[in-house]
Scaffold this motif. Structure first.
Motif, PDB file in Angstrom:
ATOM      1  N   THR A 154       0.806  -1.222   0.000  1.00  0.00           N
ATOM      2  CA  THR A 154       0.000   0.000   0.000  1.00  0.00           C
ATOM      3  C   THR A 154       0.839   1.272   0.000  1.00  0.00           C
ATOM      4  OG1 THR A 154      -0.115  -0.201   2.364  1.00  0.00           O
ATOM      5  CG2 THR A 154      -2.021  -0.973   1.152  1.00  0.00           C
ATOM      6  N   THR A 155       2.103   1.149   0.384  1.00  0.00           N
ATOM      7  CA  THR A 155       2.899   2.378   0.533  1.00  0.00           C
ATOM      8  C   THR A 155       4.248   2.324  -0.172  1.00  0.00           C
ATOM      9  OG1 THR A 155       3.667   1.460   2.604  1.00  0.00           O
ATOM     10  CG2 THR A 155       1.925   3.090   2.763  1.00  0.00           C
ATOM     11  N   ILE A 156       4.302   1.565  -1.252  1.00  0.00           N
ATOM     12  CA  ILE A 156       5.557   1.500  -2.017  1.00  0.00           C
ATOM     13  C   ILE A 156       5.963   2.910  -2.435  1.00  0.00           C
ATOM     14  CG2 ILE A 156       6.531   0.730  -4.226  1.00  0.00           C
ATOM     15  CD1 ILE A 156       4.558  -1.660  -4.032  1.00  0.00           C
ATOM     16  N   SER A 172      21.452  -0.383  13.664  1.00  0.00           N
ATOM     17  CA  SER A 172      20.391  -0.098  12.690  1.00  0.00           C
ATOM     18  C   SER A 172      19.293  -1.169  12.665  1.00  0.00           C
ATOM     19  CB  SER A 172      20.985   0.116  11.301  1.00  0.00           C
ATOM     20  OG  SER A 172      21.640  -1.056  10.879  1.00  0.00           O
ATOM     21  N   ARG A 173      19.357  -2.136  13.536  1.00  0.00           N
ATOM     22  CA  ARG A 173      18.244  -3.113  13.642  1.00  0.00           C
ATOM     23  C   ARG A 173      17.065  -2.527  14.421  1.00  0.00           C
ATOM     24  NH1 ARG A 173      18.736  -5.065   9.679  1.00  0.00           N
ATOM     25  NH2 ARG A 173      20.369  -3.532   9.427  1.00  0.00           N
ATOM     26  N   ALA A 174      17.315  -1.420  15.133  1.00  0.00           N
ATOM     27  CA  ALA A 174      16.288  -0.895  16.042  1.00  0.00           C
ATOM     28  C   ALA A 174      15.279  -0.015  15.312  1.00  0.00           C
ATOM     29  CB  ALA A 174      16.967  -0.077  17.136  1.00  0.00           C
ATOM     30  N   LYS A 205      15.056  -2.321   1.053  1.00  0.00           N
ATOM     31  CA  LYS A 205      15.593  -3.147  -0.037  1.00  0.00           C
ATOM     32  C   LYS A 205      14.895  -4.498  -0.072  1.00  0.00           C
ATOM     33  CE  LYS A 205      19.738  -2.975   1.718  1.00  0.00           C
ATOM     34  NZ  LYS A 205      19.613  -1.983   2.758  1.00  0.00           N
ATOM     35  N   THR A 206      14.886  -5.149   1.079  1.00  0.00           N
ATOM     36  CA  THR A 206      14.284  -6.478   1.126  1.00  0.00           C
ATOM     37  C   THR A 206      12.799  -6.402   0.787  1.00  0.00           C
ATOM     38  OG1 THR A 206      15.830  -6.942   2.894  1.00  0.00           O
ATOM     39  CG2 THR A 206      14.074  -8.531   2.552  1.00  0.00           C
ATOM     40  N   SER A 207      12.137  -5.403   1.352  1.00  0.00           N
ATOM     41  CA  SER A 207      10.709  -5.252   1.075  1.00  0.00           C
ATOM     42  C   SER A 207      10.487  -5.080  -0.419  1.00  0.00           C
ATOM     43  CB  SER A 207      10.151  -4.024   1.781  1.00  0.00           C
ATOM     44  OG  SER A 207      10.488  -4.052   3.139  1.00  0.00           O
ATOM     45  N   ALA A 208      11.255  -4.180  -1.023  1.00  0.00           N
ATOM     46  CA  ALA A 208      11.055  -3.895  -2.444  1.00  0.00           C
ATOM     47  C   ALA A 208      11.317  -5.137  -3.276  1.00  0.00           C
ATOM     48  CB  ALA A 208      11.965  -2.757  -2.879  1.00  0.00           C
ATOM     49  N   LEU A 266      17.247  -8.408  10.016  1.00  0.00           N
ATOM     50  CA  LEU A 266      16.083  -8.458  10.916  1.00  0.00           C
ATOM     51  C   LEU A 266      15.832  -7.081  11.531  1.00  0.00           C
ATOM     52  CD1 LEU A 266      16.913 -11.784  12.793  1.00  0.00           C
ATOM     53  CD2 LEU A 266      15.663 -11.462  10.655  1.00  0.00           C
ATOM     54  N   GLU A 267      14.665  -6.932  12.173  1.00  0.00           N
ATOM     55  CA  GLU A 267      14.414  -5.666  12.877  1.00  0.00           C
ATOM     56  C   GLU A 267      13.564  -5.912  14.114  1.00  0.00           C
ATOM     57  OE1 GLU A 267      12.556  -3.348   9.819  1.00  0.00           O
ATOM     58  OE2 GLU A 267      10.568  -4.144  10.240  1.00  0.00           O
ATOM     59  N   PHE A 268      13.694  -5.026  15.075  1.00  0.00           N
ATOM     60  CA  PHE A 268      13.001  -5.172  16.353  1.00  0.00           C
ATOM     61  C   PHE A 268      12.583  -3.791  16.842  1.00  0.00           C
ATOM     62  CE2 PHE A 268      16.402  -8.132  15.694  1.00  0.00           C
ATOM     63  CZ  PHE A 268      15.778  -9.360  15.832  1.00  0.00           C
TER      64      PHE A 268
HETATM   65  N1  LIG Z   1       7.437   1.783   1.281  1.00  0.00           N
HETATM   66  C1  LIG Z   1       7.365   1.328   2.519  1.00  0.00           C
HETATM   67  N2  LIG Z   1       6.216   1.388   3.179  1.00  0.00           N
HETATM   68  C2  LIG Z   1       6.120   0.931   4.439  1.00  0.00           C
HETATM   69  N3  LIG Z   1       7.122   0.394   5.119  1.00  0.00           N
HETATM   70  C3  LIG Z   1       8.302   0.309   4.511  1.00  0.00           C
HETATM   71  C4  LIG Z   1       8.492   0.774   3.176  1.00  0.00           C
HETATM   72  N4  LIG Z   1       9.770   0.543   2.839  1.00  0.00           N
HETATM   73  C5  LIG Z   1      10.343  -0.034   3.914  1.00  0.00           C
HETATM   74  N5  LIG Z   1       9.462  -0.164   4.917  1.00  0.00           N
HETATM   75  C6  LIG Z   1       9.709  -0.764   6.232  1.00  0.00           C
HETATM   76  O1  LIG Z   1      11.007  -0.441   6.661  1.00  0.00           O
HETATM   77  C7  LIG Z   1      11.604  -1.531   7.335  1.00  0.00           C
HETATM   78  C8  LIG Z   1      12.920  -1.881   6.708  1.00  0.00           C
HETATM   79  O2  LIG Z   1      12.723  -2.467   5.439  1.00  0.00           O
HETATM   80  P1  LIG Z   1      13.688  -3.603   4.885  1.00  0.00           P
HETATM   81  O3  LIG Z   1      13.949  -4.617   5.933  1.00  0.00           O
HETATM   82  O4  LIG Z   1      13.125  -4.030   3.586  1.00  0.00           O
HETATM   83  O5  LIG Z   1      14.995  -2.739   4.667  1.00  0.00           O
HETATM   84  P2  LIG Z   1      16.435  -3.182   4.181  1.00  0.00           P
HETATM   85  O6  LIG Z   1      16.887  -2.095   3.307  1.00  0.00           O
HETATM   86  O7  LIG Z   1      16.398  -4.542   3.616  1.00  0.00           O
HETATM   87  O8  LIG Z   1      17.212  -3.130   5.535  1.00  0.00           O
HETATM   88  P3  LIG Z   1      18.600  -3.766   6.039  1.00  0.00           P
HETATM   89  O9  LIG Z   1      19.612  -3.608   4.954  1.00  0.00           O
HETATM   90  O10 LIG Z   1      18.946  -2.929   7.219  1.00  0.00           O
HETATM   91  O11 LIG Z   1      18.316  -5.141   6.420  1.00  0.00           O
HETATM   92  C9  LIG Z   1      10.587  -2.655   7.285  1.00  0.00           C
HETATM   93  O12 LIG Z   1       9.877  -2.652   8.490  1.00  0.00           O
HETATM   94  C10 LIG Z   1       9.674  -2.278   6.152  1.00  0.00           C
HETATM   95  O13 LIG Z   1       8.382  -2.782   6.337  1.00  0.00           O
END
Ligand SMILES: Nc1ncnc2c1ncn2[C@@H]1O[C@H](COP(=O)(O)OP(=O)(O)OP(=O)(O)O)[C@@H](O)[C@H]1O
Length: 763
Positions: free
Chosen positions: A207-209, A734-736, A235-238, A705-707
């Motif tokens: 919903t929020t890409i 940066s996990r926080a 990144k992972t989300s995308a 991961l994240e917390f």
């Molecule tokens: N467009 C978005 N809308 C809502 N939430 C988002 C969006 N993009 C990222 N997030 C949120 O931000 C957080 C981090 O995203 P993600 O884990 O994909 O990042 P990452 O770049 O892979 O991080 P890392 O390299 O630190 O592991 C997640 O909780 C994700 O749901």
């Protein structure tokens, strides 16, 4: 009284939901019908088909009937699957039919208003009430502000004028709020989503890409899509959304089994495995590089993450790894294999009953008897062919021996039957029959030899590997890697002794596999169409070159954060240059994500100061408490402080992870915390599952991961003093998402010296 905008929208939603419910009913009755059909076919088969095996015609007839029945069942199975999948999507849509509406005018002046949801839905064949978020037109929602917009379609780019962008928060078919926005997916919606607390499973972001993320998701042109993104930039989300997009866009030509995601560890696989099902798609193949290499070499123990982490901390090991991980080494392996075309192959004798059957000398002679334009693959298969031919003629000779004929006469009926096998027993005379039996008999005896040929047992990959390593000083300039001949040779000795114990380091294992593939002429997995590699900074150029070789038809999407290189450290910055030489520049696209969504502004501002010359990171305007630092004079006190922090986090219902440096340290802390009554789970290996509640986890397993809250355990000088640990500290912090509390015994790590004191609270 006129209805409000919200009421009007609700009315529309009710209408859509009602139609969805009708469609669900239709699908359900179709499913019931197919299930009944299936049952009928089975019953019919049981009642009417008699198995006839008395005659050849009978067997054929039975075979045909069984086949027909299988086909019928397969057809039912396909329609059942199709209907069930569709029903699942409809059930999701019923709860939340759509999350956005866009109004626009197309070139021809036609006004349109469309709704966007997780999947498409049409009440009549050409009337779409909901558009899939992946449809070309939906791109406008993510990309454009109001006004003129362009979007890609299979027929080329189209323009339109966007007049309204409306977002809905929906629960169970009811619109909770709606906002009209001019932003690329309004901040308000994003803030609402980001404010939700974390979970042990990752959620989709459909919903929020964000605009930049949408570029990653919808790219179909690049052979290499490289995403450098700050920690938490999505990144992972995308990339997970991208998989869903590709499966939709290439439906029918791309299945989830043709998409492979390499992830940092098993724990992370577990963390993300709900995202695609939530989007109505099947999961792709997920594995770690470790699993990928281990799967090929079940008899060899490949060093684990923990072992790698410990070892890489020694300076000499680091230099050796730098060489073994380089493209120079990869090219040296390829060159070495060219040289093997003319000399240098190592072979093993093929033995039978303890005696040499084919000597390595003879095999070598055969191998090099073919002319010089043979490549290694042809050379090997021609050698095998020749060996089989020789084996067959030996079988012929042996079969003529009297002793063999005698042995046959002593065989029991069963043993003889086995020799006849499936051959029809219509021999012209007894002599011929005996000849046949004798051949079968000898062949059976010599089967181990045949197997050894077919399975390449005459190759000696271990010796070949060592030979290659010994020859490295001639193939590579060691001085360029700041290594002496002696240091290199010592390392080769260590590799040999590891191999004797059936062990290999992760750097060696890739070289070993590549060499093996070159020698055996393995062609790579051509079916795989997309490879995704997360946390690319932890891969070496050698590994990436090997993956490219192993998946020759795949397009690559690589994601990483050069700020978080835990294993490859400073080498990670040359990785991009090296990748540049592996892929066609015109088909390479680099996208940088700088906005961090995971953490509050306070945490992002703090963590990015830990970096020196880091990649760009901007914080997202979400507020939270300042990170805190607690320093105690002894460990006992520090543990008490951690326990208190745990209580506070618990009271605020936050998920907490305590991240330590090594496993040993985490084990010790877990014990101490348990003695003080805290309920914590230690994550020891990547094969464990994430559990709700407080976890204690070593840094190298916390990747990706994240917390809600992170407690960094013992960030003191002793633990973190080397410059090379900067990125590790950054990854931990940066996990926080909301709270970051740092604890240290005696003296804080100098790696935090450069952080502006206004960005944290000293307790
Ligand atoms: N467009 C978005 N809308 C809502 N939430 C988002 C969006 N993009 C990222 N997030 C949120 O931000 C957080 C981090 O995203 P993600 O884990 O994909 O990042 P990452 O770049 O892979 O991080 P890392 O390299 O630190 O592991 C997640 O909780 C994700 O749901």
């Amino acid at each position: 009284m006129a209805l409000t905008e919200k009421e009007l929208e609700q009315k529309h939603m009710d209408d859509v939901v009602a139609k969805i419910k009708q469609a669900e009913k239709r699908h359900q009755s179709e499913i019931n019908k197919v299930e009944q059909d299936r049952k009928d076919i089975m019953d019919d088969f049981k009642n009417n088909v008699r198995i006839k095996t008395g005659s050849y015609a009978g067997i054929m007839e039975t075979g045909l009937t069984v086949r027909q029945q299988q086909q019928l069942l397969q057809e039912r199975e396909n329609s059942w699957q199709h209907a069930t999948q569709r029903l699942e999507v409809l059930e999701k849509l019923e709860k939340k039919p759509y999350f956005a509406r866009i109004d626009f005018t197309e070139n021809d002046g036609k006004q349109e208003s469309i709704y966007i949801g997780l999947g498409s839905f049409a009440d009549t064949p050409d009337h779409f009430m909901i558009y899939d978020w992946r449809a070309p037109i939906s791109s406008i929602y993510y990309d454009g502000k109001l006004g003129e917009v362009t979007y890609d379609t299979p027929d080329g780019p189209q323009t339109a004028v966007l007049t309204l962008k409306r977002q809905f928060m929906v629960e169970d078919g009811k619109i909770i709020t709606l906002f009209d926005t001019d932003e690329t997916v309004g901040d308000q919606m994003l803030l609402e989503v980001l404010d939700e607390s974390s979970d042990i499973k990752m959620k989709s972001i459909v919903t929020t890409i964000q605009k930049e993320q949408n570029k990653i998701i919808r790219d179909t042109k690049s052979d290499l899509l490289f995403v450098q993104g700050a920690a938490g930039s999505g990144k992972t989300s995308a990339v997970l959304q991208r998989v869903a997009y590709l499966l939709y866009r290439y439906r029918g030509n791309l299945s989830s089994s043709q998409v492979v995601l390499f992830s940092p560890n098993q724990l992370f696989n577990d963390y993300i495995d709900q995202v695609l099902p939530e989007l109505g798609e099947q999961n792709m193949v997920q594995m770690t590089y470790y699993q990928y290499s281990q799967r090929r070499l079940p008899k060899i123990h490949v060093e684990t993450l923990q072992e790698r982490f410990d070892e890489d901390n020694q300076p000499l090991r680091r230099k050796i790894s730098a060489l073994k991980s380089s493209l120079t080494m990869f090219n040296a392996t390829t060159n070495y294999s060219d040289y093997l075309n003319t000399a240098g192959m190592r072979f093993r004798d093929i033995k039978y009953n303890g005696e040499i059957f084919f000597s390595k000398k003879d095999i070598k002679k055969i191998y090099y008897s073919f002319n010089s334009n043979y490549n290694l693959r042809n050379r090997l298969s021609a050698t095998k062919e020749k060996l089989i031919k020789i084996l067959n003629s030996k079988v012929g000779e042996l079969a003529k021996q009297d002793s063999i004929q005698k042995q046959i006469q002593d065989l029991s009926r069963e043993e003889l039957n086995e020799l006849y096998g499936d051959e029809p027993r219509n021999f012209v005379n007894g002599d011929q029959e005996l000849k046949f039996l004798a051949r079968s008999y000898v062949m059976k005896q010599l089967r181990p030899v045949q197997r050894a040929i077919v399975r390449n047992r005459f190759l000696s990959i271990n010796k070949q590997f060592v030979h290659f390593m010994r020859n490295i000083p001639e193939l590579v300039d060691l001085a360029k890697f700041d290594l002496t001949l002696e240091q290199w040779n010592d390392d080769v000795d260590m590799t040999i002794s590891r191999l004797k114990n059936h062990k290999l380091t992760i750097a060696d294992v890739t070289i070993y596999l590549y060499l093996y593939d070159l020698i055996t002429g393995k062609r790579g997995e051509v079916d795989i169409k997309h490879i995704f590699i997360d946390e690319i900074q932890d891969y070496t150029a050698y590994q990436l070159a090997y993956l490219k070789f192993g998946f020759p038809r795949a397009k690559f999407t690589m994601l990483g954060d050069l700020n978080q290189a835990i294993f490859t450290k400073e080498n990670s910055h040359t990785l991009l240059d090296e990748l540049g030489t592996m892929f066609d520049k015109d088909k390479t696209k680099v996208i940088q994500l700088t906005q961090s969504y995971r953490s509050t502004q306070q945490i992002t501002d703090f963590t990015k100061e830990v970096l020196v010359n880091g990649e760009k990171v901007t914080s997202f305007a979400r507020k939270g408490p300042l990170p805190t630092i607690t320093i105690d004079s002894d460990e006992e006190k520090l543990v008490n402080d951690v326990v208190m922090q745990l209580h506070r986090n618990d009271a605020e219902k936050m998920t907490t992870a305590i991240i330590g440096k090594t496993l040993a340290e985490c084990e010790k802390l877990t014990e101490e915390l348990k003695q003080k009554g805290a309920q914590v789970t230690l994550i020891k290996t990547e094969n464990q599952r994430l559990v709700p509640g407080i976890i204690v986890v070593p840094a190298f397993l916390a990747k990706g991961l994240e917390f809600d809250a992170v407690i960094m355990w013992n960030a003191n000088r002793n633990n973190y003093h080397d410059e090379s640990e900067r990125q590790l500290v950054y990854t931990i912090c940066s996990r926080a998402m909301y709270r970051l509390d740092i604890f240290a015994v005696k003296e804080l790590t100098p790696l935090m010296d450069r952080v502006n004191p206004e960005l944290y609270e000293m307790l």
